[in-house]
Design an enzyme around this catalytic site. Sequence first.
Site, PDB file in Angstrom:
ATOM      1  N   ALA A 138       0.862  -1.187   0.000  1.00  0.00           N
ATOM      2  CA  ALA A 138       0.000   0.000   0.000  1.00  0.00           C
ATOM      3  C   ALA A 138       0.896   1.234   0.000  1.00  0.00           C
ATOM      4  O   ALA A 138       2.063   1.168   0.406  1.00  0.00           O
ATOM      5  CB  ALA A 138      -0.885  -0.017   1.243  1.00  0.00           C
TER       6      ALA A 138
ATOM      7  N   GLY B 200       0.691  -5.142   0.841  1.00  0.00           N
ATOM      8  CA  GLY B 200      -0.501  -5.224  -0.002  1.00  0.00           C
ATOM      9  C   GLY B 200      -0.209  -5.832  -1.370  1.00  0.00           C
ATOM     10  O   GLY B 200      -1.113  -6.381  -2.010  1.00  0.00           O
TER      11      GLY B 200
ATOM     12  N   GLU C 141      -0.423  -9.449  -0.830  1.00  0.00           N
ATOM     13  CA  GLU C 141      -1.839  -9.758  -0.587  1.00  0.00           C
ATOM     14  C   GLU C 141      -2.632  -9.756  -1.892  1.00  0.00           C
ATOM     15  O   GLU C 141      -3.496 -10.595  -2.114  1.00  0.00           O
ATOM     16  CB  GLU C 141      -2.423  -8.749   0.418  1.00  0.00           C
TER      17      GLU C 141
ATOM     18  N   GLU D 249       4.793  -5.225   6.994  1.00  0.00           N
ATOM     19  CA  GLU D 249       4.040  -4.181   7.706  1.00  0.00           C
ATOM     20  C   GLU D 249       4.540  -3.966   9.128  1.00  0.00           C
ATOM     21  O   GLU D 249       4.549  -2.859   9.637  1.00  0.00           O
ATOM     22  CB  GLU D 249       2.543  -4.536   7.729  1.00  0.00           C
TER      23      GLU D 249
HETATM   24  N1  CO8 Z   1       4.613   3.207  -0.630  1.00  0.00           N
HETATM   25  C1  CO8 Z   1       5.005   4.373  -1.178  1.00  0.00           C
HETATM   26  N2  CO8 Z   1       6.168   4.531  -1.841  1.00  0.00           N
HETATM   27  C2  CO8 Z   1       6.977   3.455  -1.939  1.00  0.00           C
HETATM   28  C3  CO8 Z   1       6.630   2.197  -1.380  1.00  0.00           C
HETATM   29  C4  CO8 Z   1       5.374   2.093  -0.705  1.00  0.00           C
HETATM   30  N3  CO8 Z   1       4.920   0.949  -0.192  1.00  0.00           N
HETATM   31  N4  CO8 Z   1       7.635   1.329  -1.640  1.00  0.00           N
HETATM   32  C5  CO8 Z   1       8.558   2.005  -2.332  1.00  0.00           C
HETATM   33  N5  CO8 Z   1       8.173   3.287  -2.514  1.00  0.00           N
HETATM   34  C6  CO8 Z   1       8.886   4.363  -3.217  1.00  0.00           C
HETATM   35  C7  CO8 Z   1      10.061   4.866  -2.376  1.00  0.00           C
HETATM   36  O1  CO8 Z   1       9.621   5.832  -1.436  1.00  0.00           O
HETATM   37  C8  CO8 Z   1      10.952   5.447  -3.454  1.00  0.00           C
HETATM   38  O2  CO8 Z   1      10.447   6.704  -3.823  1.00  0.00           O
HETATM   39  P1  CO8 Z   1      11.471   7.957  -4.046  1.00  0.00           P
HETATM   40  O3  CO8 Z   1      12.306   7.518  -5.223  1.00  0.00           O
HETATM   41  O4  CO8 Z   1      10.548   9.064  -4.341  1.00  0.00           O
HETATM   42  O5  CO8 Z   1      12.261   8.067  -2.798  1.00  0.00           O
HETATM   43  C9  CO8 Z   1      10.731   4.511  -4.647  1.00  0.00           C
HETATM   44  O6  CO8 Z   1       9.495   3.832  -4.387  1.00  0.00           O
HETATM   45  C10 CO8 Z   1      11.808   3.457  -4.760  1.00  0.00           C
HETATM   46  O7  CO8 Z   1      11.913   2.802  -3.525  1.00  0.00           O
HETATM   47  P2  CO8 Z   1      13.302   2.598  -2.759  1.00  0.00           P
HETATM   48  O8  CO8 Z   1      14.224   3.739  -3.029  1.00  0.00           O
HETATM   49  O9  CO8 Z   1      12.996   2.326  -1.318  1.00  0.00           O
HETATM   50  O10 CO8 Z   1      13.841   1.290  -3.489  1.00  0.00           O
HETATM   51  P3  CO8 Z   1      14.860   0.208  -2.931  1.00  0.00           P
HETATM   52  O11 CO8 Z   1      15.212  -0.657  -4.079  1.00  0.00           O
HETATM   53  O12 CO8 Z   1      15.950   0.844  -2.150  1.00  0.00           O
HETATM   54  O13 CO8 Z   1      13.997  -0.654  -1.857  1.00  0.00           O
HETATM   55  C11 CO8 Z   1      12.026  -1.862  -1.101  1.00  0.00           C
HETATM   56  C12 CO8 Z   1      12.928  -1.433  -2.299  1.00  0.00           C
HETATM   57  C13 CO8 Z   1      12.820  -2.819  -0.192  1.00  0.00           C
HETATM   58  C14 CO8 Z   1      10.830  -2.592  -1.673  1.00  0.00           C
HETATM   59  C15 CO8 Z   1      11.600  -0.606  -0.297  1.00  0.00           C
HETATM   60  O14 CO8 Z   1      11.075   0.364  -1.214  1.00  0.00           O
HETATM   61  C16 CO8 Z   1      10.545  -0.864   0.736  1.00  0.00           C
HETATM   62  O15 CO8 Z   1      10.839  -1.401   1.776  1.00  0.00           O
HETATM   63  N6  CO8 Z   1       9.287  -0.453   0.454  1.00  0.00           N
HETATM   64  C17 CO8 Z   1       8.204  -0.540   1.406  1.00  0.00           C
HETATM   65  C18 CO8 Z   1       7.694  -1.955   1.555  1.00  0.00           C
HETATM   66  C19 CO8 Z   1       6.595  -2.020   2.605  1.00  0.00           C
HETATM   67  O16 CO8 Z   1       6.802  -1.743   3.772  1.00  0.00           O
HETATM   68  N7  CO8 Z   1       5.378  -2.421   2.176  1.00  0.00           N
HETATM   69  C20 CO8 Z   1       4.248  -2.568   3.051  1.00  0.00           C
HETATM   70  C21 CO8 Z   1       3.392  -1.350   3.007  1.00  0.00           C
HETATM   71  S1  CO8 Z   1       2.034  -1.418   4.153  1.00  0.00           S
HETATM   72  C22 CO8 Z   1       0.885  -2.353   3.357  1.00  0.00           C
HETATM   73  O17 CO8 Z   1       1.052  -2.796   2.259  1.00  0.00           O
HETATM   74  C23 CO8 Z   1      -0.400  -2.626   4.111  1.00  0.00           C
HETATM   75  C24 CO8 Z   1      -1.498  -3.086   3.183  1.00  0.00           C
HETATM   76  C25 CO8 Z   1      -2.811  -2.945   3.877  1.00  0.00           C
HETATM   77  C26 CO8 Z   1      -3.991  -2.957   2.876  1.00  0.00           C
HETATM   78  C27 CO8 Z   1      -5.296  -2.796   3.568  1.00  0.00           C
HETATM   79  C28 CO8 Z   1      -6.481  -2.721   2.588  1.00  0.00           C
HETATM   80  C29 CO8 Z   1      -7.861  -2.869   3.230  1.00  0.00           C
END
Ligand code: CO8
Length: 258
Positions: free
Chosen positions: A65, A109, A112, A132
């Site tokens: 998400a 997400g 999921e 998460e």
């Molecule tokens: N949300 C928003 N932006 C994101 C997300 C995200 N989940 N993941 C990556 N990005 C963005 C980064 O902020 C970055 O943006 P910018 O270039 O502007 O700084 C760009 O994507 C590239 O990301 P990274 O620089 O971090 O890339 P890396 O290769 O260094 O790392 C990772 C990749 C490991 C995947 C890292 O981006 C990461 O850890 N991302 C977050 C993963 C995460 O925590 N996901 C869970 C989110 S919570 C969730 O999904 C709950 C769902 C609930 C749904 C409920 C519905 C009813």
Amino acid sequence: MSYNNLLLEMHGKVALVTLNRPQALNALSPELTAELSELLDHLEADDSVAALVLTGNEKAFAAGADIKVMKDWSYMDVYKADFITATWERLSTFRKPSIAAVAGYALGGGCELAMMCDFIIAADSAKFGQPEITIGTIPGAGGTQRLTRFIGKAKAMDMVLTGRMMDAQEAERCGLVSRLVPADQLIDEALKAAERIGELSAPVIMMAKESVNRAFETTLAEGIRFERRLFHSTFATEDQKEGMNAFFEKRKPVFKNR
Ligand code: CO8
């Protein structure tokens, strides 16, 4: 139909839908999930569409998400809006067959969403996770439930409590993924599987899907009764007659989806 966060390509009767927010690793913003939900409504209603392949890009299926959007939401914001459950869950009620073709990250997400598809074909680059917990929350779109049913308690607890990622090989070993393929063959393999399904009887495919899904929601005895009723129902279709007659006539069946 045009969307800001999705691409749609038709391959014969197969809809290939690509999540398309590469700048944010396909983070699932409310706009994206609303678009996906609307597109699924269209695909479900369109008789020329037999199956769906949902994919991302080489780096990410979807990294979860959109954290940027949700980070400042209050309890009342998410509770009153029932945090977009309707759009998120739409894929899980899609009645046509769906395959997730996953390369790169499928996190939170994203994992999921992949699990809401009927099965997952993964590239050897795929990484699955429910991270998460590392950002102070828990999975909210079925992660604690579907993952546990698919891979069992020990692995699900490990993933959900530590937030660690699972590589494609481990995902295949523990049954999260049905097939593992080299990254450059991912889309071809998923399309081939979807095209094969698309050659079969659409209503009977729907019954098969409904019956497998029932296994996750009921007891074994009830599930078997449910399966038997649907099995009986296939004998009311023209396609069952065609399929069985074609077998004896040593020809390819021509299903009419009736
Ligand atoms: N949300 C928003 N932006 C994101 C997300 C995200 N989940 N993941 C990556 N990005 C963005 C980064 O902020 C970055 O943006 P910018 O270039 O502007 O700084 C760009 O994507 C590239 O990301 P990274 O620089 O971090 O890339 P890396 O290769 O260094 O790392 C990772 C990749 C490991 C995947 C890292 O981006 C990461 O850890 N991302 C977050 C993963 C995460 O925590 N996901 C869970 C989110 S919570 C969730 O999904 C709950 C769902 C609930 C749904 C409920 C519905 C009813």
